[in-house]
Motif scaffolding. Structure first.
Motif, PDB file in Angstrom:
ATOM      1  N   MET A  29       0.813  -1.214   0.000  1.00 55.89           N
ATOM      2  CA  MET A  29       0.000   0.000   0.000  1.00 55.89           C
ATOM      3  C   MET A  29       0.851   1.271   0.000  1.00 55.89           C
ATOM      4  O   MET A  29       0.523   2.256  -0.664  1.00 55.89           O
ATOM      5  CB  MET A  29      -0.938   0.006   1.206  1.00 55.89           C
ATOM      6  N   GLY A  30       1.942   1.273   0.738  1.00 50.23           N
ATOM      7  CA  GLY A  30       2.777   2.462   0.816  1.00 50.23           C
ATOM      8  C   GLY A  30       3.307   2.898  -0.535  1.00 50.23           C
ATOM      9  O   GLY A  30       3.452   4.099  -0.795  1.00 50.23           O
ATOM     10  N   VAL A  31       3.609   1.930  -1.407  1.00 52.83           N
ATOM     11  CA  VAL A  31       4.082   2.263  -2.756  1.00 52.83           C
ATOM     12  C   VAL A  31       2.998   3.016  -3.519  1.00 52.83           C
ATOM     13  O   VAL A  31       3.278   4.015  -4.208  1.00 52.83           O
ATOM     14  CB  VAL A  31       4.488   0.993  -3.520  1.00 52.83           C
ATOM     15  N   PHE A  32       1.756   2.572  -3.398  1.00 52.96           N
ATOM     16  CA  PHE A  32       0.656   3.238  -4.083  1.00 52.96           C
ATOM     17  C   PHE A  32       0.495   4.672  -3.573  1.00 52.96           C
ATOM     18  O   PHE A  32       0.248   5.593  -4.351  1.00 52.96           O
ATOM     19  CB  PHE A  32      -0.642   2.455  -3.887  1.00 52.96           C
ATOM     20  N   VAL A  33       0.637   4.857  -2.260  1.00 51.03           N
ATOM     21  CA  VAL A  33       0.520   6.198  -1.683  1.00 51.03           C
ATOM     22  C   VAL A  33       1.641   7.097  -2.191  1.00 51.03           C
ATOM     23  O   VAL A  33       1.399   8.242  -2.610  1.00 51.03           O
ATOM     24  CB  VAL A  33       0.550   6.119  -0.140  1.00 51.03           C
ATOM     25  N   GLU A  34       2.868   6.594  -2.173  1.00 52.35           N
ATOM     26  CA  GLU A  34       4.002   7.415  -2.605  1.00 52.35           C
ATOM     27  C   GLU A  34       3.943   7.715  -4.098  1.00 52.35           C
ATOM     28  O   GLU A  34       4.246   8.822  -4.539  1.00 52.35           O
ATOM     29  CB  GLU A  34       5.314   6.731  -2.236  1.00 52.35           C
ATOM     30  N   GLN A  35       3.558   6.720  -4.897  1.00 52.28           N
ATOM     31  CA  GLN A  35       3.514   6.932  -6.339  1.00 52.28           C
ATOM     32  C   GLN A  35       2.373   7.854  -6.755  1.00 52.28           C
ATOM     33  O   GLN A  35       2.463   8.537  -7.776  1.00 52.28           O
ATOM     34  CB  GLN A  35       3.377   5.588  -7.067  1.00 52.28           C
ATOM     35  N   ALA A  36       1.308   7.889  -5.976  1.00 48.86           N
ATOM     36  CA  ALA A  36       0.212   8.819  -6.278  1.00 48.86           C
ATOM     37  C   ALA A  36       0.703  10.261  -6.170  1.00 48.86           C
ATOM     38  O   ALA A  36       0.257  11.141  -6.916  1.00 48.86           O
ATOM     39  CB  ALA A  36      -0.962   8.573  -5.345  1.00 48.86           C
ATOM     40  N   GLY A  37       1.611  10.517  -5.221  1.00 47.50           N
ATOM     41  CA  GLY A  37       2.250  11.825  -5.128  1.00 47.50           C
ATOM     42  C   GLY A  37       1.343  12.966  -4.739  1.00 47.50           C
ATOM     43  O   GLY A  37       1.588  14.118  -5.116  1.00 47.50           O
ATOM     44  N   LEU A  38       0.305  12.696  -3.968  1.00 44.99           N
ATOM     45  CA  LEU A  38      -0.638  13.724  -3.543  1.00 44.99           C
ATOM     46  C   LEU A  38      -0.577  13.900  -2.030  1.00 44.99           C
ATOM     47  O   LEU A  38      -0.005  13.066  -1.320  1.00 44.99           O
ATOM     48  CB  LEU A  38      -2.056  13.351  -3.974  1.00 44.99           C
ATOM     49  N   ASP A  39      -1.164  14.967  -1.525  1.00 43.53           N
ATOM     50  CA  ASP A  39      -1.172  15.179  -0.086  1.00 43.53           C
ATOM     51  C   ASP A  39      -2.063  14.122   0.575  1.00 43.53           C
ATOM     52  O   ASP A  39      -2.945  13.533  -0.078  1.00 43.53           O
ATOM     53  CB  ASP A  39      -1.671  16.583   0.248  1.00 43.53           C
ATOM     54  N   ILE A 101       8.038   3.862   4.267  1.00 42.53           N
ATOM     55  CA  ILE A 101       7.038   2.802   4.366  1.00 42.53           C
ATOM     56  C   ILE A 101       7.362   1.827   5.487  1.00 42.53           C
ATOM     57  O   ILE A 101       6.494   1.472   6.293  1.00 42.53           O
ATOM     58  CB  ILE A 101       6.937   2.053   3.024  1.00 42.53           C
ATOM     59  N   ALA A 102       8.598   1.375   5.556  1.00 47.85           N
ATOM     60  CA  ALA A 102       8.967   0.328   6.513  1.00 47.85           C
ATOM     61  C   ALA A 102       8.767   0.782   7.954  1.00 47.85           C
ATOM     62  O   ALA A 102       8.079   0.123   8.741  1.00 47.85           O
ATOM     63  CB  ALA A 102      10.420  -0.092   6.293  1.00 47.85           C
ATOM     64  N   VAL A 103       9.367   1.916   8.313  1.00 45.36           N
ATOM     65  CA  VAL A 103       9.292   2.389   9.696  1.00 45.36           C
ATOM     66  C   VAL A 103       7.855   2.709  10.080  1.00 45.36           C
ATOM     67  O   VAL A 103       7.387   2.332  11.162  1.00 45.36           O
ATOM     68  CB  VAL A 103      10.201   3.614   9.905  1.00 45.36           C
ATOM     69  N   SER A 104       7.122   3.397   9.207  1.00 44.46           N
ATOM     70  CA  SER A 104       5.726   3.741   9.500  1.00 44.46           C
ATOM     71  C   SER A 104       4.897   2.499   9.779  1.00 44.46           C
ATOM     72  O   SER A 104       4.140   2.433  10.748  1.00 44.46           O
ATOM     73  CB  SER A 104       5.102   4.510   8.334  1.00 44.46           C
ATOM     74  N   THR A 105       5.029   1.497   8.909  1.00 46.19           N
ATOM     75  CA  THR A 105       4.211   0.297   9.042  1.00 46.19           C
ATOM     76  C   THR A 105       4.568  -0.487  10.291  1.00 46.19           C
ATOM     77  O   THR A 105       3.686  -0.985  11.002  1.00 46.19           O
ATOM     78  CB  THR A 105       4.369  -0.598   7.798  1.00 46.19           C
ATOM     79  N   VAL A 106       5.859  -0.600  10.582  1.00 44.86           N
ATOM     80  CA  VAL A 106       6.286  -1.338  11.774  1.00 44.86           C
ATOM     81  C   VAL A 106       5.818  -0.639  13.040  1.00 44.86           C
ATOM     82  O   VAL A 106       5.264  -1.271  13.958  1.00 44.86           O
ATOM     83  CB  VAL A 106       7.814  -1.519  11.776  1.00 44.86           C
ATOM     84  N   VAL A 107       6.034   0.670  13.121  1.00 45.77           N
ATOM     85  CA  VAL A 107       5.626   1.416  14.310  1.00 45.77           C
ATOM     86  C   VAL A 107       4.110   1.352  14.490  1.00 45.77           C
ATOM     87  O   VAL A 107       3.602   1.215  15.610  1.00 45.77           O
ATOM     88  CB  VAL A 107       6.102   2.878  14.223  1.00 45.77           C
ATOM     89  N   PHE A 108       3.376   1.412  13.377  1.00 41.63           N
ATOM     90  CA  PHE A 108       1.910   1.346  13.451  1.00 41.63           C
ATOM     91  C   PHE A 108       1.441   0.050  14.099  1.00 41.63           C
ATOM     92  O   PHE A 108       0.387   0.010  14.751  1.00 41.63           O
ATOM     93  CB  PHE A 108       1.315   1.467  12.048  1.00 41.63           C
ATOM     94  N   THR A 260       6.253  -7.540   4.696  1.00 39.52           N
ATOM     95  CA  THR A 260       6.186  -7.241   3.262  1.00 39.52           C
ATOM     96  C   THR A 260       6.495  -5.775   3.014  1.00 39.52           C
ATOM     97  O   THR A 260       7.208  -5.424   2.061  1.00 39.52           O
ATOM     98  CB  THR A 260       4.788  -7.576   2.704  1.00 39.52           C
ATOM     99  N   ALA A 261       5.970  -4.900   3.873  1.00 39.84           N
ATOM    100  CA  ALA A 261       6.231  -3.466   3.725  1.00 39.84           C
ATOM    101  C   ALA A 261       7.717  -3.159   3.849  1.00 39.84           C
ATOM    102  O   ALA A 261       8.256  -2.339   3.097  1.00 39.84           O
ATOM    103  CB  ALA A 261       5.435  -2.678   4.773  1.00 39.84           C
ATOM    104  N   VAL A 262       8.396  -3.812   4.801  1.00 40.30           N
ATOM    105  CA  VAL A 262       9.843  -3.620   4.965  1.00 40.30           C
ATOM    106  C   VAL A 262      10.576  -4.064   3.705  1.00 40.30           C
ATOM    107  O   VAL A 262      11.478  -3.366   3.201  1.00 40.30           O
ATOM    108  CB  VAL A 262      10.344  -4.406   6.189  1.00 40.30           C
ATOM    109  N   LEU A 263      10.200  -5.218   3.173  1.00 41.58           N
ATOM    110  CA  LEU A 263      10.845  -5.744   1.964  1.00 41.58           C
ATOM    111  C   LEU A 263      10.579  -4.849   0.759  1.00 41.58           C
ATOM    112  O   LEU A 263      11.503  -4.541  -0.017  1.00 41.58           O
ATOM    113  CB  LEU A 263      10.334  -7.164   1.694  1.00 41.58           C
TER     114      LEU A 263
END
Length: 309
Positions: A29-39, A101-108, A260-263
């Motif tokens: 999911m994080g890739v989709f968020v980053e690639q969308a490039g929106l706020d 993506i990795a740190v956010s997902t792990v901390v969450f 998976t997010a870390v990878l």
């Protein structure tokens, strides 16, 4: 949730497969968020738009609208969970652009421990000494995974803000989890649809420019993926899988998502966790398994702790 019995083994295998596929998809999911490039607000708004359409179509296909009975209490709690869920998405997406993506997902993924603590504070639920010990271990893991103690951390306000956003998101999601326990009569698919509807209705009022932002053709694909894949498809897979699986399997397989997010963060963006952060991830995983599976940590430590009532 049901424990598996011999007659349910094929069903359990199907549940494990569906849950695992959903967890892997969520890890992207994080890739989709980053690639969308929106706020974050705009991204969440369109996730809700596509998610609402997908879940409404799915619920109509399954006949859930005809079989579900709604009450004022049910609708009120569902709307409240929608406010918390949409806010959680905004904070979590805001953290992705600051800490990765990795740190956010792990901390969450310390949110299950917030559920335990909030349950104790709000509903006076009993928390054993063993759970308190595991929670302490989890938050040590949180500090390591978040990179607390790095020489650059004190000077990196964006990083600190991102960690704070992630923790806020995890607390909000813990609130969603507690409300969901009181919504036993509401199908989770319908709850997700209502949550998306809350975002579609509320976010344009909070950030009117978000709904009118110019979006390029390639951005639409990433936004649609967040709604169709990471909301509609993954939630349908998870909701269909969980009743077929033993609790022990869910406790273990839930970590497919953060791993998976870390990878993915490493493969796509070259962002790898440090050894200390990896240790932190391991402690969070260990503590979560300890809480969910009822393990007991060191006996000496337990004798020094008293249950929180």
């Amino acid at each position: 949730m049901q424990n598996s019995v011999p007659g349910q083994r094929p069903s359990s295998r199907e549940g494990v497969l569906g849950f695992s596929v959903a967890a892997v998809l969520m890890g992207t999911m994080g890739v989709f968020v980053e690639q969308a490039g929106l706020d974050p607000v705009t991204t969440v708004f369109y996730r809700c738009v596509f998610g609402l359409a997908t879940m409404a179509a799915y619920c109509a296909w399954k006949g859930y609208f005809r079989s579900q009975r709604f009450s004022r209490r049910l609708i009120g709690l569902a709307l409240l969970s929608g406010v918390l869920m949409v806010s959680q998405w905004v904070f979590f997406f805001g953290s992705l652009e600051r800490v990765g993506i990795a740190v956010s997902t792990v901390v969450f993924h310390v949110q299950p421990f917030w559920v335990v603590l909030l349950g104790a504070l709000v509903f006076r639920e009993h928390v054993s000494a063993a759970k308190l010990a595991w929670i302490g271990i989890a938050f040590v893991g949180l500090a390591l995974a978040a990179g607390i103690g790095r020489n650059t951390l004190s000077a990196d306000s964006a990083y600190l803000t991102g960690i704070a956003f992630t923790l806020i998101a995890s607390v909000l999601y813990a609130g969603v989890t507690l409300i969901a326990k009181a919504l036993g009569d509401l199908r989770p698919h319908l709850l997700t649809m209502i949550q998306c509807a809350v975002g579609v209705i509320s976010l344009p009022w909070l950030a009117p420019s978000g709904a009118t932002t110019h979006i390029a053709l390639h951005q639409w694909g990433w936004l649609a993926g967040l709604g169709v894949i990471h909301t509609g498809l993954t939630y349908a897979l998870i909701y269909g899988a969980v009743p077929k699986m033993p609790v022990s399997a869910i406790a273990v397989l839930q970590f497919i998502y953060p791993l998976t997010a870390v990878l993915v963060d490493w493969l796509v963006y070259g962002r790898a966790l440090t050894p200390l952060q990896g240790l932190g991830v391991g402690l969070i995983v260990l503590a979560s398994l300890g809480v969910n599976l009822g393990w007991s940590p060191n006996g000496r430590l337990l004798r020094r702790l008293r249950p929180l009532r």
